[in-house]
Design a protein around this motif. Structure first.
Motif, short mmCIF file in Angstrom:
data_model
loop_
_atom_site.label_atom_id
_atom_site.label_comp_id
_atom_site.label_asym_id
_atom_site.label_seq_id
_atom_site.Cartn_x
_atom_site.Cartn_y
_atom_site.Cartn_z
N ARG A 135 3.29 -1.07 10.50
CA ARG A 135 4.35 -0.07 10.60
C ARG A 135 4.45 0.65 9.27
N LEU A 136 5.06 1.81 9.28
CA LEU A 136 5.21 2.59 8.05
C LEU A 136 6.65 2.53 7.58
N HIS A 137 6.83 2.06 6.36
CA HIS A 137 8.15 2.02 5.72
C HIS A 137 8.33 3.32 4.96
N ILE A 138 9.26 4.17 5.39
CA ILE A 138 9.53 5.44 4.74
C ILE A 138 10.80 5.30 3.91
N ALA A 139 10.66 5.45 2.61
CA ALA A 139 11.78 5.31 1.69
C ALA A 139 12.14 6.65 1.09
N PHE A 140 13.42 6.89 0.90
CA PHE A 140 13.91 8.12 0.25
C PHE A 140 14.45 7.72 -1.12
N ARG B 62 14.96 6.31 5.80
CA ARG B 62 14.40 7.61 6.15
C ARG B 62 15.47 8.58 6.65
N GLY B 63 16.57 8.04 7.14
CA GLY B 63 17.66 8.90 7.61
C GLY B 63 18.29 9.73 6.51
N ASP B 64 18.07 9.36 5.26
CA ASP B 64 18.60 10.14 4.14
C ASP B 64 17.74 11.34 3.78
N TYR C 15 0.86 -1.19 0.00
CA TYR C 15 0.00 0.00 0.00
C TYR C 15 0.89 1.23 0.00
N TRP C 16 0.74 2.04 -1.04
CA TRP C 16 1.57 3.24 -1.21
C TRP C 16 0.78 4.45 -0.71
N PHE C 17 1.10 4.89 0.50
CA PHE C 17 0.51 6.12 1.03
C PHE C 17 1.04 7.31 0.21
N THR C 18 0.16 8.22 -0.16
CA THR C 18 0.56 9.42 -0.91
C THR C 18 -0.08 10.65 -0.26
N ARG C 19 -1.25 11.02 -0.74
CA ARG C 19 -1.98 12.14 -0.16
C ARG C 19 -3.21 11.63 0.59
N ASP C 20 -3.02 10.58 1.35
CA ASP C 20 -4.10 9.93 2.10
C ASP C 20 -3.56 9.44 3.43
N LEU C 21 -2.94 10.34 4.19
CA LEU C 21 -2.17 9.95 5.37
C LEU C 21 -3.07 9.78 6.59
N ARG C 22 -4.00 8.83 6.49
CA ARG C 22 -4.99 8.65 7.55
C ARG C 22 -5.49 7.20 7.52
N VAL D 121 3.85 1.80 2.74
CA VAL D 121 5.04 2.53 2.28
C VAL D 121 4.70 3.99 2.01
N PHE D 122 5.60 4.87 2.36
CA PHE D 122 5.57 6.26 1.89
C PHE D 122 6.94 6.57 1.29
#
Length: 441
Positions: A74-79, A186-188, A5-12, A31-32
């Motif tokens: 959990r939320l996977h935040i990728a840069f 996300r640290g990047d 699931y790719w969160f974009t402009r639906d952060l809820r 994922v975001f």
């Protein structure tokens, strides 16, 4: 089936049809993706995202991550670039499906197409979560979307149904587990800067829902909204929902439903209707952007009305920095630069000055708003700029505000100008052109 699931402009979690569909899985990876191109200069000298919106977005992501944990996620935040990150995660975890919300904007459409091309054997699905209507429940085919808002509003209101067949999906009690949890990068991501003027906007779903409750049922600001909405600076003069609506921390359907609750339980008047009316404007521009695609970003607009192509760098810089001949414009631009926000009335005034007094290409003004606004929304931003430039959805053509009259009406004591430093020491105007300001064609 295992799903990304790719969160974009639906952060809820509330009222999220796309997340509900994705949850019908055995395993779910949430994922975001933070795109490094957001923080790089674009073709019009502006960033896609400035410090204010980035701070608000990061707060929203941390809030989402906290909300996901109690429901087993959990939320996977990728840069990285989404068109590379999403396929890589799909392959690594052997996922069979990718789900996201449907987004307006040509960049977003190209990214989705690139992902689908890289994942030919993966089911890729989009759901409408940003709007009141879905395309199938619009009162007209999308190709027949009216050229003006008034025509659209009349068609919507002719149905007599403000529910828009909304789902109003409540928070999930549980979600499928993730397929393990990969280390993210996300640290990047760029660091979060501290604002000079912190303001009152805090990112996240809970903050958005709290502001909805506050404006309607605590302060009853909605009951006098039509009379106060044009004020320039007072917090309670307008709903302030736009930042949470823009990144989807707050559902527009939830707002519409809660307005209906207020009208049934408290009072129904012209002001309560007017807040619904403003939601319809947002709705119209959402579908307008999807219908017109790349035409939303053309200099000559949807109407293909020819506009000057010259550009004056010094005038543009003066407008951005609040250093023009117009104190009210300067004050509003200083407020925007320092806080990431300005009122709807102020946006119209500074845009009118940009287009008419300073004779600049409207797309540069739209790009600056994109960088600075905490509540930037591609459809509303570019739709409104086209509207004021006379190349979009306005049947009357080019609009120009009398800035002296507006100052007398909305800042008669000069309080707003004084607070935000509107009196420039060496203002740059239409006739103060030096060698550095020869037009660029």
């Amino acid at each position: 089936m295992n799903t990304l699931y790719w969160f974009t402009r639906d952060l809820r979690l509330h009222d999220n049809a796309a997340l509900l569909a994705a949850a019908k899985s055995d395993l779910l990876l949430c994922v975001f993706v933070v795109d490094p191109r957001w923080f790089q200069p674009g073709p019009r000298q502006c960033l896609t995202m400035g410090d204010h919106r980035w701070r608000f977005l990061w707060q929203s992501l941390m809030s989402l991550e906290r909300s996901l944990r109690p429901v087993g996620q959990r939320l996977h935040i990728a840069f990285g670039h989404p068109e590379e990150v999403i396929p890589e995660l799909v392959h690594r975890h052997r996922l069979a499906r990718v789900v996201r919300s449907r987004l307006p904007g040509t960049r977003e459409a190209k990214q989705w197409l690139a992902i689908k091309e890289r994942l030919p054997d993966t089911l890729c699905q989009q759901f409408e979560t940003l709007s009141l209507f879905t395309q199938s429940t619009l009162p007209m085919p999308l190709d027949d979307l009216p050229d003006t808002f008034s025509q659209f509003r009349k068609l919507v209101e002719k149905t007599g149904d403000r529910s828009c067949e909304r789902l109003r999906i409540r928070t999930h009690s549980a979600l499928p587990p993730p397929p393990g949890f990969p280390e993210d990068n996300r640290g990047d991501c760029p660091p979060i800067s501290e604002p000079q003027h912190p303001g009152r906007f805090a990112g996240g779903e809970q903050a958005g829902l709290a502001q909805l409750e506050r404006f309607l049922f605590n302060t009853h600001g909605i009951a006098s909204y039509k009379e106060t909405r044009n004020e320039l600076d007072r917090w309670d003069s307008s709903s302030k929902f736009s930042p949470w609506l823009a990144n989807g921390s707050l559902s527009v359907r939830e707002v519409a439903e809660t307005i209906g609750d207020y009208e049934r339980e408290q009072t129904s008047n012209e002001s309560t209707y007017w807040l619904w009316f403003e939601l319809l404007w947002r709705e119209y521009f959402y579908w307008y952007a999807l219908k017109h695609g790349a035409a939303l970003f053309r200099r000559d607009g949807v109407q293909r009305k020819q506009r000057p192509a010259t550009f004056y760098p010094q005038r543009f810089k003066a407008w951005c920095q609040g250093n023009t001949e117009y104190p009210l414009v300067n004050a509003a631009m200083n407020q925007l630069r320092e806080t990431g926000y300005m009122s709807n009335r102020a946006r119209q005034l500074v845009a009118s000055c940009f287009i008419n007094e300073l004779e600049l290409d409207w797309r540069y003004g739209a790009a600056w708003f994109e960088q600075q606004l905490i509540d930037y929304d591609v459809a509303s931003n570019y739709g409104n700029w086209q509207y004021l430039a006379g190349v979009g959805a306005d049947p009357r053509g080019l609009r120009q505000f009398n800035l002296d009259k507006q100052a007398a009406q909305y800042d008669p004591q000069g309080t707003f100008v004084d607070r935000w430093g509107g009196h420039a020491e060496q203002p740059v105007g239409l006739h103060s052109v030096d060698a550095a300001d020869w037009p660029i064609s």
